[in-house]
Design an enzyme around this catalytic site. Structure first.
Site, PDB file in Angstrom:
ATOM      1  N   GLU A 132      82.496  36.224  30.409  1.00  0.00           N
ATOM      2  CA  GLU A 132      81.511  36.018  29.362  1.00  0.00           C
ATOM      3  C   GLU A 132      80.158  36.497  29.889  1.00  0.00           C
ATOM      4  O   GLU A 132      79.822  36.204  31.040  1.00  0.00           O
ATOM      5  CB  GLU A 132      81.399  34.536  28.987  1.00  0.00           C
ATOM      6  CG  GLU A 132      80.506  34.343  27.771  1.00  0.00           C
ATOM      7  CD  GLU A 132      80.427  32.885  27.279  1.00  0.00           C
ATOM      8  OE1 GLU A 132      80.985  32.000  27.952  1.00  0.00           O
ATOM      9  OE2 GLU A 132      79.822  32.674  26.243  1.00  0.00           O
ATOM     10  N   GLU A 301      83.134  22.042  29.417  1.00  0.00           N
ATOM     11  CA  GLU A 301      84.084  23.161  29.496  1.00  0.00           C
ATOM     12  C   GLU A 301      85.423  22.773  28.883  1.00  0.00           C
ATOM     13  O   GLU A 301      86.051  23.574  28.196  1.00  0.00           O
ATOM     14  CB  GLU A 301      84.262  23.630  30.949  1.00  0.00           C
ATOM     15  CG  GLU A 301      82.974  23.987  31.684  1.00  0.00           C
ATOM     16  CD  GLU A 301      82.049  24.940  30.949  1.00  0.00           C
ATOM     17  OE1 GLU A 301      82.527  25.742  30.124  1.00  0.00           O
ATOM     18  OE2 GLU A 301      80.821  24.866  31.186  1.00  0.00           O
TER      19      GLU A 301
HETATM   20  N1  TRP Z   1      80.171  29.646  28.364  1.00  0.00           N
HETATM   21  C1  TRP Z   1      79.615  29.046  29.547  1.00  0.00           C
HETATM   22  C2  TRP Z   1      79.298  27.622  29.158  1.00  0.00           C
HETATM   23  O1  TRP Z   1      78.351  27.322  28.533  1.00  0.00           O
HETATM   24  C3  TRP Z   1      78.365  29.712  30.016  1.00  0.00           C
HETATM   25  C4  TRP Z   1      78.524  30.760  31.054  1.00  0.00           C
HETATM   26  C5  TRP Z   1      79.159  30.636  32.220  1.00  0.00           C
HETATM   27  C6  TRP Z   1      77.982  32.052  31.048  1.00  0.00           C
HETATM   28  N2  TRP Z   1      79.027  31.777  32.932  1.00  0.00           N
HETATM   29  C7  TRP Z   1      78.308  32.656  32.251  1.00  0.00           C
HETATM   30  C8  TRP Z   1      77.232  32.764  30.157  1.00  0.00           C
HETATM   31  C9  TRP Z   1      77.923  33.954  32.573  1.00  0.00           C
HETATM   32  C10 TRP Z   1      76.832  34.063  30.459  1.00  0.00           C
HETATM   33  C11 TRP Z   1      77.186  34.640  31.647  1.00  0.00           C
HETATM   34  O2  TRP Z   1      80.049  26.759  29.389  1.00  0.00           O
HETATM   35 ZN    ZN Z   2      79.345  26.163  26.928  1.00  0.00          ZN
END
Ligand code: TRP
Ligand code: ZN
Length: 864
Positions: A132, A301
């Protein structure tokens, strides 16, 4: 239009088009090698039936990939058919079959030299991924967007003991493993981990009786530090079943702890990857707030499995759809596990510190942004924390029962889909029968609304008149009225609460009246029912009254907070300001009230941070001076310590926690209250040696750390720091604390010197984000007076290091630039010095796109 240079135009929500081709299934084989990993991809693709028109070109995202070969339906594609550029490759329509087809490609990547920690990289000898938002394109060519969802089969080959990916394990042998994830998912949820890891295992039986294997994977030696994370996971799974009716959906759920990680954690399907600081804890190494963070992030998470994974986002503009909702859910969970009131106060402190600050400066953007250059720059407090506030307001407006019905409908209607905020609002409209089009403005309008309130009382009629106004933000000069739910209570002068309810403010001016015998004291915006700034005329008498009498714990705390904010603000601007005696007696009353929770009392006795006072003064139109605010704050602490010394001494003596350390909320609350008392007593009389005694006698990190913070703040740290380092130099997470406490607590006049010297310490490490943040980040964001020291040495030091970090890790560099977000609020000398440093950063050769976008926005270079 937002653009930093001709090469990187902004991506716009308004330009969304559905994908031309879908992927139904992805089969990936990884041949692991630190310098040359081969990735074989077999993608079953077909034209998107939702897109009409003639055959179209195939476009696949891909960055930094060495293409070995590619084929369609097993026919190799000649090099002149594949048009490759920095961002991916294209195959023109005439080479693509009409119906479904199979794309295969072999690519090569080098995880060992991937210091950006995005895509496949290595951390302490283990392979791991972070996809992500757009890291998957650094692994293989793919339509790397969340509205393309496929089932995955992953085969990993490598000379490594443990090989993990998403879903269920379907086969393994020496040097290989195969995984099958039956749930369709977007590429950003893909994960792979491989290394010499050990599992701590447990089981969870779901509400329908399915037996799920739970594993937390860590390095050898870390197994004893996983117990709390495992416990939090099981409680999260049970809570999501009970409160949201959501059951887990795979045979196993895995968590991996990784030392090098850009963010907190990542919700990859069935294989969450965590920054190790949010997994590993023991009484000797972790503080109460570390434990609370672990609980919250494990829950966050895990909750993403339904809000994010089963129902995902159509595009990255909809990020708040999963993040705002999941933050709201993890906040509810922590509130249920601990004290709801205390959790709410902590969340609001955070919201104001990070999100209000964002909204007040050049980085302001809507909860659903309309354009971006680098999406990583929009994982912000606005998307997350304000996004969660919007869910809280919706729930308040429709009621808890309708909220539950709307969520059921959301899961029923959209399971397996990639959705938008429109879909989300629609389930609430359908469940409640309300028109929510006005409410929806909260998603597109940036800025923190100001809510003014005036009261009148005449002839037995009490009237509150509200007026609302949202200041302009970049790109949004004119603001409309929003829907503001104001929870309230009315309290008689005798202290009786005689009326409670909810007012819905929807217009720029609006009045509410009550027939009453005497003029009441209003308690407004209870539980902080809307993310607004309440501008009231209440003087110190009303605030002291609310501090003593309000039955809403949030507003009780808020009254004390407002008093302290006003006091520190005044003391920083004029000499000789003395708090009224009533202020101290009100504090003493709270501190000694046996009915109040110690955790609450700890918060009530804490003063606002320098940053919070800076923001409050700036929003009243003053130019704040962080140094005099720091002095005023210290002076007020000293006065409180002196004025209520006796009760504080009693609290310190009586609030010990007997028996071995446990991280539960009630013990943590007692420790927090006790260390608040210690801080106030030490402010008044550092020579009493209380902090030294606590430091050397503590048997847990919470009490050790709170003592060490005071020793550093009062310039009595030498022995303690040496001892602390000697005890813990082999423990990464504790060494982070050793750096951070010095960066944050060192008095402003010597902070730059100390931090500069620490950058030469052998343990300082540019490549490890936790370490970098614990020194440079903690200084820039946590030592406000030190960062803003006259002459600009703090700004120069931080930018020196951001310039170095940008070549290594653009994402973390870009995030840390927000230390400069308030630069326009200061007087001219600081403003110029900060701007100069931002310009210096912007001028760096080959500045990353991430940092470039942030600095351009900070400087207001957004025209094009
Ligand atoms: N989706 C993750 C969360 O909020 C966030 C996240 C983790 C993220 N690693 C990342 C976003 C790297 C951007 C880039 O739980
Ligand atoms: Zn999140």
């Amino acid at each position: 239009m937002l653009r930093t240079d001709a090469q990187t135009p902004a991506i716009r929500l308004a330009d969304y088009t559905p994908p031309a081709y879908l992927v139904d299934r992805a089969e990936l084989t990884f041949r692991l090698d630190p310098e040359a990993t081969r990735v074989l991809a077999r993608l079953e693709m077909r034209p998107n039936p939702a897109v009409s028109g003639p055959s179209r070109d195939l476009r696949l995202d891909g960055r930094g990939l060495k293409l070995i070969s590619a084929a369609i339906n097993a026919s190799p594609l000649a090099p002149d058919v594949l048009v490759q550029d920095d961002e991916g490759l294209s195959v023109s329509a005439e080479h693509i079959p009409d119906g479904p087809f199979v794309w295969t490609a072999e690519t090569e990547i080098a995880p060992l030299s991937n210091s950006a920690l995005e895509g496949l990289y290595m951390s302490g000898g283990m392979y791991c991924t972070q996809c992500e938002a757009q890291g998957f394109r650094k692994i293989t060519f793919y339509p790397d967007r969340p509205d393309v969802m496929a089932t995955y089969r992953v085969r990993i080959e490598g000379d490594v003991p443990v090989l993990l990916s998403n879903g269920n394990l379907t086969g393994q042998g020496p040097g290989w493993a195969e995984w099958e994830d039956p749930h369709r998912k977007p590429s950003y949820l893909f994960a792979l981990v491989a290394g010499d890891l050990r599992a701590v295992e447990d089981r969870f039986v779901t509400c329908s009786g399915r037996d799920v294997l739970l594993q937390i994977w860590v390095r050898a030696g870390d197994e004893p530090r996983c117990a709390y994370a495992m416990d939090a996971l099981k409680r999260s799974m049970a809570w999501d079943e009970e409160v949201y009716g959501r059951e887990y959906d795979l045979d196993r759920f895995m968590i991996v702890a990784v030392d090098d990680f850009n963010m907190g954690a990542m919700e990859n399907k069935g294989l969450n990857i965590f920054n190790s600081k949010y997994v590993l804890a023991s009484p000797e190494t972790a503080t109460d707030s570390d434990y609370a963070n672990i609980e919250a992030i494990i829950a966050h998470e895990y909750f993403h499995n339904w809000t994010g994974n089963r129902i995902t986002c159509r595009d990255w503009f909809q990020l708040c759809l999963k993040e705002g909702l999941t933050v709201f859910r993890d906040q509810q969970f922590s509130g249920d596990q601990r004290s709801r009131a205390v959790k709410r106060i902590e969340d609001v402190i955070r919201l104001r510190a990070a999100q209000f600050r964002e909204d007040a400066g050049p980085l302001a953007h809507p909860v659903r942004p309309e354009e971006y250059i680098e999406i990583n720059n929009f994982y912000t407090a606005t998307v997350y924390e304000k996004g969660a506030e919007l869910i809280g307001m919706l729930r308040r407006l429709v009621g808890a029962e309708t909220y539950a019905e709307a969520l059921d409908l959301y899961f029923r209607r959209h399971d397996g889909e990639a959705c938008t905020i429109e879909d989300w609002i629609k389930v609430f409209e359908d469940a409640s029968g309300r028109d929510l089009s006005h409410f929806k403005l909260w998603y597109s309008q940036a800025g923190t609304p100001r809510l003014g309130v005036k009261e009148t009382f005449a002839d037995g009629r009490y009237t509150l008149t509200f007026s609302q106004h949202t200041p302009a933000t970049p790109g949004q000069p004119h603001k409309a009225e929003v829907v503001i739910p104001v929870a309230y209570g009315l309290i008689s002068p005798g202290g009786e609460e005689f009326e409670t309810g909810l007012m819905e403010i929807t217009r720029s001016e609006q009045s509410f009246s009550w027939d009453v015998a005497e003029k009441p004291v209003p308690s407004l915006l209870r539980e902080f029912s809307a993310p607004v700034i309440l501008e009231r005329e209440t003087g110190p008498e009303q605030l002291s009254f609310l501090l003593a009498k309000d039955t809403d714990p949030f507003n009780k705390w808020e009254a004390g907070r407002s008093l302290a904010l006003a006091l520190i603000g005044q003391m920083s601007r004029e000499a000789g300001v003395e708090p009224a005696d009533e202020y101290f007696s009100a504090l003493a009353e709270v501190a000694t009230d046996p009915m109040l929770d110690p955790a609450f009392k700890a918060l009530a006795l804490a003063l606002p941070s320098v940053d919070e006072v800076v923001a409050a003064l700036a929003s009243e139109g003053h130019t704040p001076d962080p140094l005099s605010i720091h002095e005023a704050r210290r002076a007020l602490e000293r006065k409180i310590g002196a004025s209520i010394r006796e009760p504080l001494e009693a609290i310190y003596a009586e609030h010990t926690v007997s028996g071995p350390y446990t991280p539960d909320a009630s013990s943590a609350g007692r420790r927090a209250f006790r260390s608040r008392a210690l801080a106030l007593l030490t402010a008044d009389n550092p020579d009493a040696g209380l902090a030294e005694t606590q430091f050397s006698s503590a048997d847990n990190m919470t009490e050790r750390m709170s003592a060490l913070s005071l020793l550093v703040a009062h310039g009595r740290e030498d022995d303690a720091l040496r001892q602390f380092y000697a005890d813990w130099s082999s423990d990464r997470l504790v060494v982070d604390k050793w750096f951070a406490v010095q960066a944050v607590q060192t008095p402003p006049e010597k902070a730059v010197l100390v931090v500069d010297e620490l950058t030469r310490h052998p343990d300082f490490d540019l490549k490890n984000p936790n370490r970098f943040r614990s020194l440079i980040g903690s200084f820039a964001m946590g030592n406000t007076a030190g960062f803003h020291v006259p002459g600009g040495a703090g700004y120069r030091l931080v930018v020196d290091w951001l310039i170095r970090l940008d070549d290594v890790n653009p994402q973390t560099t870009a995030r840390l630039t927000s230390a400069f977000s308030a630069w326009r609020s200061f007087a001219e000398d600081r403003r110029i010095a900060m701007r100069e440093q931002l310009e210096r950063l912007l001028a760096k050769r080959d500045l990353s796109k991430d940092t470039n976008e942030m600095v351009s926005r900070l400087l207001g270079i957004t025209g094009g």
